[in-house]
Structures are given as structure tokens and as C-alpha cells.
Design a protein around this motif. Structure first.
Motif, PDB file in Angstrom:
ATOM      1  N   HIS A  39       0.829  -1.214   0.000  1.00  0.00           N
ATOM      2  CA  HIS A  39       0.000   0.000   0.000  1.00  0.00           C
ATOM      3  C   HIS A  39       0.865   1.267   0.000  1.00  0.00           C
ATOM      4  N   ASP A  40       2.046   1.163   0.607  1.00  0.00           N
ATOM      5  CA  ASP A  40       2.937   2.318   0.695  1.00  0.00           C
ATOM      6  C   ASP A  40       4.143   2.222  -0.235  1.00  0.00           C
ATOM      7  N   ILE A  41       4.610   0.985  -0.444  1.00  0.00           N
ATOM      8  CA  ILE A  41       5.792   0.762  -1.294  1.00  0.00           C
ATOM      9  C   ILE A  41       5.373  -0.146  -2.447  1.00  0.00           C
ATOM     10  N   ARG A  42       5.198   0.400  -3.609  1.00  0.00           N
ATOM     11  CA  ARG A  42       4.630  -0.336  -4.730  1.00  0.00           C
ATOM     12  C   ARG A  42       5.493  -1.517  -5.163  1.00  0.00           C
ATOM     13  N   ALA A  43       6.782  -1.463  -4.874  1.00  0.00           N
ATOM     14  CA  ALA A  43       7.679  -2.546  -5.278  1.00  0.00           C
ATOM     15  C   ALA A  43       7.263  -3.885  -4.667  1.00  0.00           C
ATOM     16  N   PHE A  44       6.627  -3.860  -3.501  1.00  0.00           N
ATOM     17  CA  PHE A  44       6.217  -5.101  -2.839  1.00  0.00           C
ATOM     18  C   PHE A  44       5.040  -5.772  -3.546  1.00  0.00           C
ATOM     19  N   ASN A  45       4.371  -5.064  -4.453  1.00  0.00           N
ATOM     20  CA  ASN A  45       3.244  -5.659  -5.174  1.00  0.00           C
ATOM     21  C   ASN A  45       3.682  -6.784  -6.102  1.00  0.00           C
ATOM     22  N   VAL A  46       4.976  -6.864  -6.382  1.00  0.00           N
ATOM     23  CA  VAL A  46       5.473  -7.928  -7.247  1.00  0.00           C
ATOM     24  C   VAL A  46       5.224  -9.302  -6.631  1.00  0.00           C
ATOM     25  N   PHE A  47       5.113  -9.346  -5.305  1.00  0.00           N
ATOM     26  CA  PHE A  47       4.890 -10.622  -4.628  1.00  0.00           C
ATOM     27  C   PHE A  47       3.462 -11.146  -4.804  1.00  0.00           C
ATOM     28  N   SER A  48       2.604 -10.358  -5.427  1.00  0.00           N
ATOM     29  CA  SER A  48       1.253 -10.845  -5.705  1.00  0.00           C
ATOM     30  C   SER A  48       1.238 -11.823  -6.872  1.00  0.00           C
ATOM     31  N   TYR A  49       2.335 -11.859  -7.638  1.00  0.00           N
ATOM     32  CA  TYR A  49       2.414 -12.776  -8.778  1.00  0.00           C
ATOM     33  C   TYR A  49       2.689 -14.195  -8.297  1.00  0.00           C
ATOM     34  N   ILE A  50       1.845 -15.116  -8.733  1.00  0.00           N
ATOM     35  CA  ILE A  50       1.992 -16.514  -8.328  1.00  0.00           C
ATOM     36  C   ILE A  50       3.318 -17.087  -8.804  1.00  0.00           C
ATOM     37  N   THR A  51       3.742 -16.709 -10.008  1.00  0.00           N
ATOM     38  CA  THR A  51       4.976 -17.264 -10.561  1.00  0.00           C
ATOM     39  C   THR A  51       6.182 -16.948  -9.679  1.00  0.00           C
ATOM     40  N   LEU A  52       6.270 -15.716  -9.205  1.00  0.00           N
ATOM     41  CA  LEU A  52       7.391 -15.345  -8.333  1.00  0.00           C
ATOM     42  C   LEU A  52       7.319 -16.103  -7.018  1.00  0.00           C
ATOM     43  N   ARG A  53       6.139 -16.155  -6.434  1.00  0.00           N
ATOM     44  CA  ARG A  53       6.008 -16.860  -5.155  1.00  0.00           C
ATOM     45  C   ARG A  53       6.258 -18.354  -5.304  1.00  0.00           C
ATOM     46  N   ALA A  54       5.950 -18.915  -6.464  1.00  0.00           N
ATOM     47  CA  ALA A  54       6.222 -20.331  -6.707  1.00  0.00           C
ATOM     48  C   ALA A  54       7.728 -20.591  -6.715  1.00  0.00           C
ATOM     49  N   VAL A  55       8.471 -19.718  -7.367  1.00  0.00           N
ATOM     50  CA  VAL A  55       9.931 -19.853  -7.395  1.00  0.00           C
ATOM     51  C   VAL A  55      10.511 -19.682  -5.992  1.00  0.00           C
ATOM     52  N   LEU A  56      10.024 -18.678  -5.263  1.00  0.00           N
ATOM     53  CA  LEU A  56      10.522 -18.438  -3.910  1.00  0.00           C
ATOM     54  C   LEU A  56      10.171 -19.585  -2.971  1.00  0.00           C
ATOM     55  N   ALA A  57       8.995 -20.183  -3.174  1.00  0.00           N
ATOM     56  CA  ALA A  57       8.596 -21.327  -2.348  1.00  0.00           C
ATOM     57  C   ALA A  57       9.529 -22.509  -2.572  1.00  0.00           C
ATOM     58  N   MET A  58       9.887 -22.732  -3.815  1.00  0.00           N
ATOM     59  CA  MET A  58      10.799 -23.829  -4.128  1.00  0.00           C
ATOM     60  C   MET A  58      12.169 -23.606  -3.511  1.00  0.00           C
ATOM     61  N   LEU A  59      12.696 -22.395  -3.650  1.00  0.00           N
ATOM     62  CA  LEU A  59      14.007 -22.081  -3.085  1.00  0.00           C
ATOM     63  C   LEU A  59      13.988 -22.121  -1.561  1.00  0.00           C
ATOM     64  N   THR A  60      12.900 -21.648  -0.970  1.00  0.00           N
ATOM     65  CA  THR A  60      12.781 -21.669   0.494  1.00  0.00           C
ATOM     66  C   THR A  60      12.776 -23.095   1.020  1.00  0.00           C
ATOM     67  N   ALA A  61      11.969 -23.958   0.396  1.00  0.00           N
ATOM     68  CA  ALA A  61      11.907 -25.359   0.820  1.00  0.00           C
ATOM     69  C   ALA A  61      13.261 -26.042   0.649  1.00  0.00           C
ATOM     70  N   LEU A  62      13.938 -25.723  -0.443  1.00  0.00           N
ATOM     71  CA  LEU A  62      15.251 -26.313  -0.704  1.00  0.00           C
ATOM     72  C   LEU A  62      16.252 -25.901   0.368  1.00  0.00           C
ATOM     73  N   MET A  63      16.259 -24.625   0.726  1.00  0.00           N
ATOM     74  CA  MET A  63      17.202 -24.137   1.732  1.00  0.00           C
ATOM     75  C   MET A  63      16.889 -24.703   3.114  1.00  0.00           C
ATOM     76  N   ILE A  64      15.605 -24.824   3.438  1.00  0.00           N
ATOM     77  CA  ILE A  64      15.235 -25.413   4.732  1.00  0.00           C
ATOM     78  C   ILE A  64      15.733 -26.852   4.808  1.00  0.00           C
ATOM     79  N   SER A  65      15.590 -27.587   3.714  1.00  0.00           N
ATOM     80  CA  SER A  65      16.059 -28.975   3.681  1.00  0.00           C
ATOM     81  C   SER A  65      17.563 -29.053   3.891  1.00  0.00           C
TER      82      SER A  65
END
Length: 361
Positions: free
Chosen positions: A11-37
Motif C-alpha cells: 500500500h505504501d511501497i509499490r515494489a512489494f506488489n510484485v509478490f502478488s504474482y503466483i509465478t514469483l512466489r512459486a519460485v521463492l517457495a521452491m528455493l525456500t523449501a530447498l534451503m530449509i532442507s
């Protein structure tokens, strides 16, 4: 969780709206799970070893597997932890489909946990009885099937889609859809479990299938893409792409430790959960037949057991040297890693065939 945070910051910083894209969050989810493992894996293996939670090897299996006795098992918990945390961080938690797949995966994982616990604590290689295991699988599978049938709002949600044919669909109705859903979830769960007999054999095909299903989920949840490709539009299904990539990332992280020679085994806690996960996702995105194709290795492994048991009961003779099928090839003289890699190659080919159904209609 992080999606809600980024939406608030957006709402205040428009750059954060990029995280609304499913494709970006899908990539980040994969990397996050990989790093946790990668981070949790070594510590978990040390704990499992310290508590002597080692694999009990059946004495009626291939003799080459006896050296694996004592290898830490229940490593599938690493996959579930990594996948669940990553999904909760990056998926839209207001989406009911996210909770359906998490409940299904964790429910079947709990059944597998009890089975593995009996194996390692009571030193019984057969674990939970077949009847008890099937009862709890059926209870969870039937519950999810009924829920999805009751919450279906569009005719396409309960139709069986036949791949490669643009207009060929089979109306199932609520009851038919629930029955199909039950068999897909429970069947895929047991199929992956039967395949999990060699180092890395089950996890890599599961990762490939999950990756392909993430594409199907994204397309099914997008009105424009689903209409263009002739795929049933399922509002909200796009969020399952995040779950699928998290599952794939967690699976790759686990493979790091499960590759031959394995430092840890998946156990039923992982195998039952992963099979149920890809099954329920395939049902939601209406790609049950495509799952049957992409998971061809799981299907053939299951059929080898069915044929072996049926033949022995009817004729007293065995079709294969040993079932499931991977043991047959081991006894024929193939090295374990040869069997695994060749099954991976077959899985990759089948997944590509499944993906081709997106366009060939």
C-alpha cells in the motif's frame, strides 16, 4: 504469511506488489523449501542416528539390501516440514485449496509416521497392519473427496477430462467425482509407497510430477490461459502452483541426502504423504488421467505387485523374480543406481508426454 505482509507493505511501497504474482512466489517457495532442507537435513539425520531410528530391512528382500540395515529412516518428515513451512510462508492462506492439500498431505504423513514408528521402535519390518493403514488412508481420502464434491460450484469441477481431446469430457456428478477422488488419492499414495524401495527412486519422479502439476495448476487457475488451452477453469487453483513447487524444492533437498548411497530413507511418513499430495492436486486441477500418465512408473510398480500376487494365488507361479518391479531388475543383475536412473529417465519422458496435453487438444 509473507504474502499478507507484502500486500500490507504494498500500500505504501509499490515494489512489494510484485509478490502478488503466483509465478514469483512459486519460485521463492521452491528455493525456500530447498534451503530449509539443506539447513535442517544434517541435524535431523544426526538426531535420527542418535535415537537409533534406523531402517529394518525385510529378510525376504534382495540380499544386497541387508547392508542398509540401520540407515536412518523417517526422513520424509524433512520433506513435510520444509514443504509446509514454505507453503505457509508464500501461499495465499485465504485459499481453501491450500488447506485441503496441506491437510491431505499431513494426514497421510501422520499415518506413515505411525507405521514407521512401529517399525523402528518395535523392530517390526512390517510396521502398521495393512488393514489399519488402509482404514486411516480411506478415512482421510474419503473425507477430502466428500469435501471437494460438496464445495464444487461449476460443472467442470466434477467432470473427467480426457486428454488430447478438446471437447471430450465425462460428467461424473457429485457421487462419481467423490469416488474417483478417493481412489486417486489413496491409490497414488500407495503407489508411491510401493515405489520407494531404492535410494532416490521414488523422490525424483515425484519431484518431476509435482513440477508438471504446478504448471497445470497455474493454467487452471488463470481464466485467460485455461480458456486458450482448453483446460477447465478452477478459480483459486493457481495457488496450488506454490504448493507444488514447495513440494518439488523439499523433494530435491531430500534427494541431496537420499541419493545413492543414501544417508537417510524417506520412510512411509514421506512416501504416503507425497503420493496423496500429487493425487489431490491432480484432482483439484482436473488432470487425473494425466497424472496416471506422468506417474507411469508408480502405476507400473503397483501393477507388478498386483499381477505378482494374483498370479501366485491363482496358479502358484510368479511372473517376476520379485515385486515391486525394481526388485525384479535388481535380481536380473542391474545395479541399484542403474535401476534408479533408468526409471528417472522413463519418468521424465512420461512427464513430457503429460505436459504435451496442455497444447495437443
Amino acid at each position: 504469511m509473507l504474502l499478507a505482509l507484502t500486500q500490507w507493505l504494498g500500500h505504501d511501497i509499490r515494489a512489494f506488489n510484485v509478490f502478488s504474482y503466483i509465478t514469483l512466489r512459486a519460485v521463492l517457495a521452491m528455493l525456500t523449501a530447498l534451503m530449509i532442507s539443506f539447513i535442517v537435513g544434517p541435524a535431523m539425520i544426526r538426531k535420527l542416528t542418535a535415537y537409533k531410528i534406523g531402517q529394518s530391512v525385510r529378510d525376504d528382500g534382495p540380499q544386497t539390501h541387508l547392508v542398509k540395515a540401520g540407515t536412518p529412516t523417517m526422513g520424509g518428515a524433512l520433506i513435510l516440514v520444509s514443504m509446509a513451512i514454505s507453503t505457509l510462508l508464500w501461499a495465499d492462506l485465504k485459499n481453501p485449496y491450500v488447506w485441503v492439500v496441506l491437510f491431505t498431505t499431513m494426514g497421510f504423513g501422520a499415518v506413515g509416521w505411525v507405521d514407521d514408528w512401529r517399525k523402528v521402535v518395535h523392530r517390526n519390518p512390517k510396521g502398521l497392519s495393512a488393514k489399519a493403514k488402509y482404514f486411516w488412508q480411506s478415512l482421510i481420502g474419503a473425507g477430502v473427496a466428500v469435501f471437494l464434491a460438496m464445495t464444487a460450484t461449476l460443472p467442470a469441477h466434477t467432470e473427467l477430462i480426457v486428454p488430447f481431446f478438446k471437447m471430450l469430457t465425462i460428467p461424473l456428478g457429485g457421487v462419481g467425482f467423490a469416488v474417483l477422488t478417493y481412489f486417486v488419492i489413496v491409490g497414488s499414495s500407495n503407489a508411491v509407497n510401493l515405489t520407494d524401495g531404492l535410494d532416490g527412486l521414488a523422490i525424483m519422479p515425484t519431484v518431476m510430477v509435482a513440477g508438471a502439476l504446478s504448471l497445470f495448476a497455474y493454467v487452471a487457475g488463470n481464466f485467460v490461459f485455461s480458456r486458450y488451452l482448453g483446460v477447465p477453469y478452477v478459480p483459486g487453483a493457481g495457488e496450488l502452483a506454490v504448493f507444488c513447487t514447495a513440494l518439488a524444492g523439499a523433494g530435491l533437498g531430500f534427494l541431496w541426502f537420499n541419493a545413492y548411497p543414501a544417508e537417510v530413507f524417506m520412510g512411509d511418513v514421506g512416501a504416503l504423504a507425497l503420493g496423496a499430495a500429487i493425487g489431490v492436486v491432480a484432482v483439484i486441477v482436473r488432470q487425473e488421467i494425466v497424472l496416471f500418465v506422468m506417474g507411469g512408473v508408480f502405476v507400473v510398480e503397483t501393477l507388478s505387485v498386483v499381477l505378482q500376487v494374483g498370479s501366485f494365488k491363482l496358479t502358484g507361479k510368479r511372473i517376476f523374480r520379485m515385486a515391486p518391479l525394481h526388485h525384479h531388475y535388481e535380481l536380473k543383475g542391474w545395479k541399484e543406481n542403474q535401476v534408479v536412473v533408468r526409471f528417472w529417465i522413463i519418468s521424465m519422458m512420461l512427464v513430457l508426454v503429460g505436459l504435451s496435453t496442455l497444447k495437443l487438444r
